[in-house]
Design a protein around this motif. Structure first.
Motif, PDB file in Angstrom:
ATOM      1  N   PRO B 130       0.814  -1.200   0.192  1.00  0.00           N
ATOM      2  CA  PRO B 130      -0.210   0.009   0.014  1.00  0.00           C
ATOM      3  C   PRO B 130       0.679   1.299   0.043  1.00  0.00           C
ATOM      4  O   PRO B 130       1.887   1.310   0.616  1.00  0.00           O
ATOM      5  CB  PRO B 130      -0.636  -0.215   1.311  1.00  0.00           C
ATOM      6  CG  PRO B 130       0.200  -0.849   2.169  1.00  0.00           C
ATOM      7  CD  PRO B 130       0.977  -1.949   1.136  1.00  0.00           C
ATOM      8  N   ILE B 131       0.168   2.128  -0.476  1.00  0.00           N
ATOM      9  CA  ILE B 131       1.047   3.388  -0.512  1.00  0.00           C
ATOM     10  C   ILE B 131       0.108   4.527   0.412  1.00  0.00           C
ATOM     11  O   ILE B 131      -0.677   4.974  -0.300  1.00  0.00           O
ATOM     12  CB  ILE B 131       1.276   4.413  -1.783  1.00  0.00           C
ATOM     13  CG1 ILE B 131       2.196   3.145  -2.440  1.00  0.00           C
ATOM     14  CG2 ILE B 131       2.158   5.602  -1.453  1.00  0.00           C
ATOM     15  CD1 ILE B 131       2.644   3.564  -3.916  1.00  0.00           C
ATOM     16  N   GLU B 132       0.340   4.710   1.711  1.00  0.00           N
ATOM     17  CA  GLU B 132      -0.748   5.212   2.531  1.00  0.00           C
ATOM     18  C   GLU B 132      -0.933   6.619   2.278  1.00  0.00           C
ATOM     19  O   GLU B 132      -1.978   7.161   2.349  1.00  0.00           O
ATOM     20  CB  GLU B 132      -0.288   5.017   3.882  1.00  0.00           C
ATOM     21  CG  GLU B 132       0.052   3.771   4.596  1.00  0.00           C
ATOM     22  CD  GLU B 132      -1.193   2.840   4.564  1.00  0.00           C
ATOM     23  OE1 GLU B 132      -2.271   3.416   4.723  1.00  0.00           O
ATOM     24  OE2 GLU B 132      -1.219   1.787   4.614  1.00  0.00           O
ATOM     25  N   MET B 134      -1.140   8.099  -0.464  1.00  0.00           N
ATOM     26  CA  MET B 134      -1.935   8.622  -1.472  1.00  0.00           C
ATOM     27  C   MET B 134      -3.291   8.419  -1.154  1.00  0.00           C
ATOM     28  O   MET B 134      -4.254   9.046  -2.033  1.00  0.00           O
ATOM     29  CB  MET B 134      -1.511   7.568  -2.693  1.00  0.00           C
ATOM     30  CG  MET B 134      -0.166   7.698  -3.332  1.00  0.00           C
ATOM     31  SD  MET B 134      -0.056   6.831  -4.561  1.00  0.00           S
ATOM     32  CE  MET B 134      -1.007   7.710  -5.903  1.00  0.00           C
ATOM     33  N   LEU B 135      -3.828   8.045   0.006  1.00  0.00           N
ATOM     34  CA  LEU B 135      -4.898   8.049   0.424  1.00  0.00           C
ATOM     35  C   LEU B 135      -5.256   9.104   1.634  1.00  0.00           C
ATOM     36  O   LEU B 135      -4.546   8.692   2.653  1.00  0.00           O
ATOM     37  CB  LEU B 135      -5.784   6.505   0.807  1.00  0.00           C
ATOM     38  CG  LEU B 135      -5.516   5.556  -0.319  1.00  0.00           C
ATOM     39  CD1 LEU B 135      -5.986   4.295   0.409  1.00  0.00           C
ATOM     40  CD2 LEU B 135      -6.673   6.077  -1.415  1.00  0.00           C
ATOM     41  N   PRO B 136      -5.695  10.192   1.289  1.00  0.00           N
ATOM     42  CA  PRO B 136      -5.876  11.150   2.312  1.00  0.00           C
ATOM     43  C   PRO B 136      -6.862  10.694   3.454  1.00  0.00           C
ATOM     44  O   PRO B 136      -7.568  11.574   3.929  1.00  0.00           O
ATOM     45  CB  PRO B 136      -6.141  12.245   1.737  1.00  0.00           C
ATOM     46  CG  PRO B 136      -6.916  12.063   0.227  1.00  0.00           C
ATOM     47  CD  PRO B 136      -6.561  10.506   0.165  1.00  0.00           C
ATOM     48  N   ARG B 152       3.924   0.548   9.193  1.00  0.00           N
ATOM     49  CA  ARG B 152       3.125   1.166   8.108  1.00  0.00           C
ATOM     50  C   ARG B 152       3.595   2.852   8.265  1.00  0.00           C
ATOM     51  O   ARG B 152       3.706   3.375   6.928  1.00  0.00           O
ATOM     52  CB  ARG B 152       1.783   1.095   8.570  1.00  0.00           C
ATOM     53  CG  ARG B 152       0.624   1.485   7.552  1.00  0.00           C
ATOM     54  CD  ARG B 152      -0.512   0.581   7.767  1.00  0.00           C
ATOM     55  NE  ARG B 152      -1.168   1.093   8.893  1.00  0.00           N
ATOM     56  CZ  ARG B 152      -2.150   2.231   8.868  1.00  0.00           C
ATOM     57  NH1 ARG B 152      -2.326   2.597   7.919  1.00  0.00           N
ATOM     58  NH2 ARG B 152      -2.864   2.358   9.980  1.00  0.00           N
ATOM     59  N   TRP B 155       6.849   3.291   6.394  1.00  0.00           N
ATOM     60  CA  TRP B 155       6.900   3.136   4.954  1.00  0.00           C
ATOM     61  C   TRP B 155       6.378   4.345   4.372  1.00  0.00           C
ATOM     62  O   TRP B 155       6.529   4.561   3.235  1.00  0.00           O
ATOM     63  CB  TRP B 155       5.780   1.957   4.776  1.00  0.00           C
ATOM     64  CG  TRP B 155       5.714   1.727   3.256  1.00  0.00           C
ATOM     65  CD1 TRP B 155       4.503   1.565   2.827  1.00  0.00           C
ATOM     66  CD2 TRP B 155       6.509   1.424   2.244  1.00  0.00           C
ATOM     67  NE1 TRP B 155       4.439   1.477   1.463  1.00  0.00           N
ATOM     68  CE2 TRP B 155       5.892   1.138   0.932  1.00  0.00           C
ATOM     69  CE3 TRP B 155       7.632   0.966   2.073  1.00  0.00           C
ATOM     70  CZ2 TRP B 155       6.379   0.734   0.077  1.00  0.00           C
ATOM     71  CZ3 TRP B 155       8.622   0.605   1.096  1.00  0.00           C
ATOM     72  CH2 TRP B 155       7.742   0.456  -0.269  1.00  0.00           C
TER      73      TRP B 155
END
Lengths: 667, 554
Positions: B130-132, B134-136, B152, B155
C-alpha cells in the motif's frame, strides 16, 4: 574521525535498505487485514447537500436511494409501485345545485332509481342531498361517470357553475374573507381558492348576477385595489377529486418510529413550500385540503380534475414531522440542516457520521452480512481514488472516461451506467420552409453521426436517446434511435426535389439549401458541437449558418418569437407525464411549444394524459405520446452524457450483491 | 570576535541565499496582487494562504520539517550509497567505475515523475504494497499491532525518501564514478601505498579527504534538483509536505501560495547550506594544492559511441514504430513528434546558452580586476542559480501573467551557462600567469582569440551538450509541473512532461505508455553528455596543454 566514515558510508544505505524492507512488509500485512466497509469515492467537488428533495449530484442521488423510501415508487418495469403507501385510490365528488331542495330531492330519487348496472357503469358509490345541493361520490376520478349521470338529472334544471377569477392589487385573501363575511349572496359562492396575494378563484352557482353586482360594488369602493373580475369558465358540476391512501403497517423510520399520516402531511407541506420540486408545483396548487382518517389512512382533496396530481406522491421521500418542526426554520435562514442534522429516513440505511468530505452510512438490514457500512468519500483527487481502488480501499467509484475501457476488462468489476438528466438537442421550427416537412427533418437527423459526436464531445461517455422521457424511466417507450445513414438522407432530400450542384450543395429552384443554427455564445463546447454539426450537414450538401447569441436573446427574442430555423439547446429529460405546455398546438404561438408543432393526434394524447388517473393507462398513454411525437421529428436529440460507476463485484472472494444492488448496480 | 553584518553576509552563502529567495518570494507576492502588509505578514508567518487558514508559517513549518526530513534522508542515503558503490566499482576496475558513472547518468537524467509513477504502479499492482500517503482518508476499519502501525508509518516516509534518493544516487555515481580511478593513480596515493598505508586507510581516510571538495560541490549543487524532485514526488505520493503544497500552488497559479512556498524553500536551502558551512568550519577541507587534477574525461570514446548508438536506436524505434506496427499507431507518432519538437527547442536553447555563456565569459575576461573578483564571488553561489531561476520563472508566469518563451528561458539559462564557462576560464588562470611572464599583455581581445579561446573551446563544446541535456530534462520538469496551469506558451501544445502528466492520471490502465517518452529523454540526455565529452576530447587534442606550462603557446 575519517576512519569512522566507513561505518556511515556503508551503514546508512544498508540500514535504510533494511528499514525499507521491514516497513514495506508491515505495510503489506496491514493492507491484508482491512475489511468490513464498502467504500464509494467520488471526485466531484460539489458539496453533498443530503437534501433528499433536491439532490444536486450523483452522490446525493445515490444516497437518497438507500436512505429514504418514497410514498410511491416509480419502477422502470412495473410502473408505479407501492412504497410507504401500501394502497391508494382515487375518488371524486361531483356536486350540482338546484333551484330548491325539492328539486334536488327529486333528482336524488331519480338517481337512486337507476339500475345497479348503471351505478357501476358510472362508478357511482353514494349520493347525498343537503338543501339544494346534490353531492355524488364516484369511485374513480376523471371518469366519464359524472357527465353521463348529468344527462339523467338534466331534466331537473341543475344550475350551472361559473368560475370567476378575481385579480386585485394586493391582499386577495383578506378582501375575499371580508367580502364573504358580509355579502348577502354569499351562499352562491360554493368554493373559493386563493391562488396568490393578487388572485383568487370563486366557484359560484345560483343567483350569480346579484352576487356579481355585489362583488363589483365592493371593489368599486376600493379603487386602489384595481380589481378585475371575469368569468373564467362555466361547467355543469363542481368536481372535487380525492386521493386516499393507506400507509404500510410496518412502515417506520430507521430509528424505529412508525411513519404516520402526520409525517406524510408535514413532509408534503414542507417540501412543496420550498422551490425544490418546481415541476410538481402546479399539482400542489390544486391541493384543497389534507385530511387524516387514522394514523395510517389519509385523504387529499383537490380543487380540480388533474391526472398528474398523482405526481405529488411519486418518488417523494418522507421524513419525520419532529425533524421538520425542529429544523424547518433553520433551513429558511440558509443553514443546510440536512447535513448538520440529517433526518432519519425510511430506507435501508441511516447516516452514522457526516464529515467534511465523507459520509458514513450504516446498513440497517440485519440479513446483510457484508458490508455493514458504506463510506462515501467525495471531492477527492481522481488519482487517489484510482489508487485506492487498486489498493482495495475503495470499492466503487466513477472512473475517467479513458479508464473505463481498461477497468471493464477486469473480472471482478461491474459497471453501472447512469444517463444524465440533461441532454442536447436541436429544436426545429416546423413552420419554416423547408423544415416544415417531416421527411426533411428526418433526413437532417439521419445525416448526423451522433456516435461520432459522442466520441468527440464526451470521449464516448454518452448515449443517444430519441425520446422525451428519461431513458429507462417507467414512462419511456425507449424508442429506437434512427441510425446515421447519409445515403438514405440524400435520397429523401432528392425525393423532395433537392439536387446537388457543382459545389456539392443541394439546390432547388436555384436556391441553395441552407438554414440558420442558433446557439448560445460563450460556451466553447457548444460552439465546437455546432461546428461539428455544420460539417456533417455540409457533407450532406446543406449550408448551415451558425449564429451565436446570449442565452436571454436566444430564448426571449428568437425562440419565444419563433424567429429561428433551428436551435441547439440543452434541456432536461422529462420525468413528469404532463407535457401539454411543451407540445400542445395551443402553445404553438405564444407558449413553450417553440417548435410550433401542430398535430391533432399529439394534442389528443396530451389532453388525455391530463385527465387520466390510472397509472397503467398513464404509462401507455405517455409511451404512445412519445412515439407519436417522435414520428413528427420536432427536434433532433443529439446525446446525453453518461456516468459510469465501477463496482467491485467480488471483493476478496465475496460477491457483494447487496452492495451492488444498494448502489444501483442493477439499474 | 566581532563580525559586522557585511562580513557575515560576505562569508555566509546560506544567509545570502535566504535573503535573495525571500526577496523573490516578496516580489512574487506583490506582483501577484498582494499588498505591502501582506508582504510583512508573509515575513512574520501570519499570512493566510489558500485554504490552509490563518498563519502560513504555522502549517508551512510542519510541512517544511516533513519535507526536510525526507530530503535529508534521501541526500544522505543517496550520497552514501553512491560513494559506497563508486568505491566498490573502483575496486573492481576502471571499466566498472565507468559503468557506475554511466548508470549514474541514466539515473540522474531519468524524469523523476516517471520513476515515481512506475514505482507506484509496481508497489500496488505487482508487490501489493500500500502507499498510505496516496489516500488522504482512513477508509476501512481494522485492528493492528503497534509494531504493524510503526512499520506502516515508517513506510509512509521511507518511500518518498527512497524515490528522492535516486537522482542523488545518480548524480553521486556520476560525480564519484571515475574520480576514484584517477585518484588511485595519483602519485600521492601511490606513495601512500608504497609507505605501507593499508588499503582501508587509503580509501576511507585519504580518498575521502581528497574527494571532499568534489562532494562539497555536489552537495551545494543538489538543492535545485532535490527540491524540484520533492515537489514532484510529494505531489504524486500525496505526501503532506512543502513540495505537495508547492505543486498545488503551482498548478493553481496562485501567487500568495507560491510566495509562501518559495519562502518556505528559502529556509530549507539556508539550513542546508548553513549546515554545510558549519561542517566546513568544523572539519576544514584538506588542501588540494598537492594534487594534480586531470580534468580530461579520458577513455570516453567507447562510451560515447555506445551512447550515440543507443540514442540513435531509441529515436529510430520511436520514429518507425508506428510504421512497423500500424495496429497500435498514434501514440508513438505523438511521442516522436514531441521529441522532435523538444529536441529542437533544446538545441536552440543550448545554442543560446552557449552564446550567452561565451559573451559573458568574454566580458568577464576583458573587464578589470574588481569584476573578476565579483566573478569569483559569483562562482561561489553559481550552482544555486537554478533555484533563483525557478523563482524568477514563477514570478514571470504567475506574478506578471506572462508566458515563458524560449528566448526568456535561454536568457535565464545563460546565467548558469556563463557560470560554467567562466569556470573553464578560471581553470586557465595558470596559463594567464604564464603568458604574463612572457610579457604578453593580459586580458586583451587578441589574447583571448588566439590563446584562451582555443583553450576553452573543448569546454564550450562540452557546455553546449551539457546545456542540451540539462535543457531537455528541465523542460520535462517545467512542462510537467506547468499542467494544467500552463507555465510556458512554448511548451503548452505538446510536450513530454505534459504527456507524462496526462499518463499519470491513467497509470493503472497503461503504465507502459510512460516508458517510451521517459526513456527517450533519458537516452537523449545520456547521449548528449557522452557526445559532448567525446567532441570535447577531439577538440582538445589539437591544442597545446597550457596547464603545466611545459609547452610554449606560440
Amino acid at each position: 574521525m575519517l576512519k569512522g566514515l566507513r561505518w556511515i558510508i556503508f551503514g546508512v544505505p544498508l540500514a535504510l535498505a533494511l528499514l525499507t524492507i521491514w516497513s514495506a512488509k508491515q505495510a503489506k500485512n496491514s493492507r491484508i487485514a482491512r475489511h468490513d466497509d464498502f467504500v464509494i469515492a467520488s471526485s466531484v467537488s460539489e458539496a453533498v447537500t443530503l437534501n433528499p428533495f433536491n439532490a444536486v449530484g450523483e452522490v446525493d442521488l445515490e444516497l437518497r436511494k438507500i436512505l429514504h423510501e418514497s410514498l410511491i415508487r416509480s419502477d422502470a418495469k412495473a410502473g408505479l409501485v407501492s412504497g410507504i403507501i401500501e394502497k391508494w385510490q382515487w375518488q371524486q365528488t361531483s356536486t350540482v345545485w338546484f333551484a330548491n331542495s325539492d328539486i334536488a330531492k327529486k333528482a336524488e330519487a331519480k338517481i337512486r332509481g337507476l339500475t345497479p348496472e348503471l351505478w357501476e357503469k358510472f362508478s357511482l358509490i353514494e349520493i347525498e342531498v343537503k338543501d339544494n345541493e346534490l353531492a355524488m361520490e364516484f369511485g374513480q376520478a376523471g371518469s366519464l361517470g359524472p357527465s353521463l349521470l348529468y344527462q339523467h338529472i338534466a331534466e331537473f334544471g341543475p344550475l350551472p357553475l361559473e368560475q370567476w377569477r378575481v385579480e386585485v392589487a394586493s391582499e386577495a385573501k383578506h378582501h375575499h374573507e371580508f367580502f364573504i363575511q358580509n355579502a348577502l349572496e354569499k351562499s352562491q359562492v360554493k368554493r373559493a381558492r386563493i391562488l396568490s396575494d393578487q388572485e383568487y378563484l370563486l366557484d359560484v352557482s345560483g343567483e350569480t348576477v346579484r352576487l356579481m353586482e355585489e362583488l363589483q360594488l365592493y371593489y368599486q369602493n376600493h379603487p386602489q385595489l384595481k380589481a378585475r373580475i371575469r368569468v373564467a369558465s362555466k361547467q355543469a358540476m363542481l368536481h372535487k377529486p380525492l386521493f386516499q391512501a393507506l400507509l404500510r403497517e410496518d412502515a417506520k423510520f430507521q430509528d424505529g418510529q412508525p411513519i404516520t399520516v402526520e409525517d406524510v402531511e408535514s413532509t408534503l407541506r414542507f417540501v412543496y413550500s420550498k422551490p425544490w420540486l418546481a415541476e410538481k408545483a402546479d399539482a400542489w396548487r390544486l391541493v384543497d385540503s389534507i385530511q387524516k382518517v387514522s394514523d395510517k389512512h389519509f385523504k387529499v382533496y383537490f380543487y380540480d380534475v388533474y391526472g398528474p396530481s398523482l405526481q405529488l406522491f411519486v418518488d417523494l421521500p418522507i421524513i419525520p414531522k419532529t425533524w421538520i418542526d425542529q429544523f424547518s426554520a433553520s433551513l429558511d435562514s440558509g443553514v443546510n440542516v440536512f447535513r448538520q442534522n440529517p433526518p432519519r429516513g425510511a430506507g435501508k440505511a441511516y447516516i452514522e457520521h457526516v464529515g467534511e468530505r465523507s459520509i458514513s452510512v450504516a446498513l440497517a438490514d440485519e440479513k446483510i452480512q457484508w458490508p455493514k457500512r458504506l463510506q462515501l468519500l467525495f471531492g477527492q483527487n481522481s488519482r487517489a481514488i484510482r489508487t485506492g481502488y487498486e489498493m482495495d480501499e475503495i470499492d466503487a467509484f466513477w472512473p475517467s472516461s479513458s479508464s473505463i475501457e481498461y477497468i471493464s476488462k477486469e473480472d471482478e468489476v461491474k459497471l453501472s451506467k447512469q444517463s444524465s438528466l440533461n441532454r442536447l438537442l436541436i429544436l426545429w421550427n416546423t413552420r419554416r420552409t423547408p423544415l416544415d416537412k417531416v421527411d426533411f427533418r428526418r433526413a437532417m437527423g439521419m445525416a448526423v453521426n451522433r456516435e461520432f459526436l459522442i466520441k468527440e464531445m464526451l470521449q464516448g461517455q454518452g448515449r443517444v436517446h430519441d425520446g422525451i422521457f428519461y431513458p429507462g424511466s417507467w414512462l419511456s417507450s425507449n424508442p429506437e434511435s434512427e441510425a446515421f445513414n447519409l445515403e438514405a438522407a440524400r435520397k429523401i432530400l432528392y425525393s423532395l426535389g433537392w439536387v446537388r450542384n457543382e459545389e456539392g450543395y443541394l439546390v432547388k429552384n436555384q436556391e441553395v439549401l441552407s438554414f440558420r443554427l442558433l446557439t448560445v455564445e460563450g460556451n466553447p463546447e457548444r460552439s465546437k458541437l455546432a461546428k461539428l454539426l455544420e460539417a456533417q450537414w455540409k457533407e450532406l450538401g446543406v449550408k448551415v449558418i451558425l449564429e451565436e447569441m446570449p442565452l436571454n436573446e436566444l430564448f426571449n427574442n428568437r425562440l419565444q418569437q419563433r424567429n429561428f430555423d433551428a436551435a441547439l439547446i440543452g434541456v432536461n429529460f422529462e420525468t413528469q407525464w404532463d407535457q401539454l405546455a411543451l407540445w400542445h398546438s395551443s402553445q404553438s404561438v405564444r407558449g413553450l411549444n417553440f417548435t410550433s408543432l401542430i398535430s391533432p393526434e399529439v394534442d389528443a394524447k396530451l389532453e388525455s394524459l391530463r385527465q387520466e388517473f390510472d397509472p397503467k393507462i398513464i404509462q401507455n398513454l405517455a409511451r404512445d405520446l412519445e412515439k407519436e411525437l417522435m414520428e413528427h421529428h420536432p427536434f433532433l436529440a443529439l446525446f446525453c452524457a453518461e456516468s459510469t460507476l465501477v463496482i467491485r463485484n467480488n471483493l476478496k472472494g465475496t460477491i457483494s450483491e447487496h452492495a451492488t444492488r444498494l448502489m444501483g448496480g442493477d439499474r | 570576535m566581532k563580525e559586522g553584518l557585511g562580513t557575515i553576509l560576505r562569508n555566509s552563502i546560506a544567509l545570502r541565499v535566504w535573503i535573495s529567495m525571500t526577496i523573490l518570494s516578496l516580489l512574487l507576492l506583490w506582483f501577484g496582487g498582494g499588498t505591502f502588509l501582506d508582504g510583512l505578514k508573509l515575513l512574520v508567518g501570519v499570512l493566510a494562504v489558500g485554504n490552509e487558514g490563518e498563519g502560513s508559517l504555522r502549517f508551512l513549518f510542519w510541512r517544511v520539517v516533513r519535507s526536510f526530513f525526507i530530503m535529508g534522508l534521501a541526500v544522505m542515503g543517496g550520497l552514501c550509497a553512491s560513494f559506497a558503490l563508486s568505491l566498490v566499482a573502483s575496486f573492481m576496475g576502471a571499466f566498472f567505475s565507468r559503468l557506475a558513472r554511466a548508470l549514474g547518468r541514466l539515473l540522474g537524467y531519468m524524469p523523476i515523475m516517471s520513476v515515481c509513477l512506475l514505482v507506484i504502479y509496481a508497489c500496488i499492482k505487482q508487490w501489493e504494497l500500500p502507499i498510505e500517503s496516496m489516500l488522504p482518508f482512513e477508509t476501512k476499519s481494522f485492528s493492528e499491532t503497534w509494531f504493524n502501525k510503526l512499520g506502516r508509518d515508517a513506510w509512509g516516509w521511507l518511500l518518498p525518501s527512497l524515490l528522492l534518493s535516486l537522482p542523488v544516487l545518480g548524480k553521486g555515481l556520476e560525480h564519484f564514478g571515475e574520480n576514484f580511478v584517477s585518484l588511485s593513480k595519483q602519485p600521492l596515493m601511490l606513495g601512500l601505498k608504497a609507505r605501507g598505508v593499508t588499503r582501508t586507510d587509503r580509501v576511507f581516510v585519504h580518498t575521502f579527504a581528497l574527494s571532499a571538495e568534489k562532494m562539497r560541490d555536489l552537495v551545494v549543487s543538489l538543492p535545485p534538483l532535490v527540491m524540484v524532485s520533492t515537489i514532484i514526488v510529494e505531489e504524486l505520493l500525496r505526501y503532506k509536505g512543502w513540495g505537495e503544497f508547492g505543486a498545488k500552488a503551482l498548478r493553481a497559479g496562485d501567487a500568495p501560495r507560491l510566495a509562501a512556498f518559495f519562502y518556505g524553500g528559502a529556509f530549507m536551502v539556508a539550513i542546508w547550506l548553513g549546515l554545510l558551512e558549519w561542517l566546513e568550519r568544523r572539519y576544514p577541507m584538506p588542501s588540494q594544492e598537492t594534487l594534480h587534477r586531470e580534468d580530461r574525461d579520458s577513455s570516453n570514446m567507447g562510451w560515447g559511441i555506445l551512447a550515440s548508438l543507443l540514442g540513435a536506436a531509441g529515436l529510430a524505434t520511436i520514429w518507425f514504430w508506428d510504421h512497423l506496427f500500424p495496429a497500435n499507431s498514434g501514440f508513438f507518432t505523438q511521442v516522436s513528434l514531441m521529441l522532435e519538437a523538444e529536441l529542437l527547442h533544446a538545441i536552440y536553447g543550448a545554442f543560446c546558452c552557449t552564446v550567452w555563456g561565451v559573451i559573458l565569459t568574454l566580458v568577464f575576461f576583458l573587464t578589470p580586476k574588481a569584476w573578476s573578483e565579483a566573478l569569483g564571488e559569483f562562482l561561489r553561489v553559481g550552482r544555486l542559480i537554478p533555484l533563483f531561476l525557478i523563482g524568477i520563472c514563477f514570478l514571470w508566469v504567475t506574478g506578471l501573467q506572462r508566458p515563458l518563451g524560449t528566448w526568456l528561458l535561454s536568457f535565464f539559462m545563460s546565467v548558469p551557462a556563463g557560470y560554467a564557462l567562466s569556470k573553464v576560464v578560471d581553470q586557465y588562470k595558470g596559463s594567464l600567469r604564464y603568458l604574463s611572464s612572457y610579457g604578453v599583455g593580459a586580458k586583451s581581445l587578441p589574447l583571448f582569440a588566439k590563446v584562451i579561446w582555443p583553450a576553452v573551446l573543448p569546454g564550450v563544446v562540452k557546455l553546449f551538450f551539457h546545456a542540451l541535456s540539462t535543457w531537455l530534462i528541465w523542460q520535462c520538469f517545467i512542462s510537467y509541473l506547468g499542467k494544467p496551469h500552463q507555465l510556458s506558451a512554448l511548451l503548452e501544445s505538446s510536450s513530454v512532461g505534459g504527456l507524462i502528466y496526462e499518463q499519470s492520471e491513467v497509470i493503472f490502465d497503461h503504465y507502459i505508455h510512460l516508458l517510451p517518452p521517459s526513456l527517450m529523454i533519458t537516452t537523449l540526455c545520456f547521449t548528449a553528455l557522452y557526445l559532448g565529452e567525446c567532441l570535447s576530447e577531439a577538440c582538445r587534442t589539437a591544442q597545446p596543454n597550457l596547464r603545466d606550462g611545459r609547452q610554449k603557446p606560440f
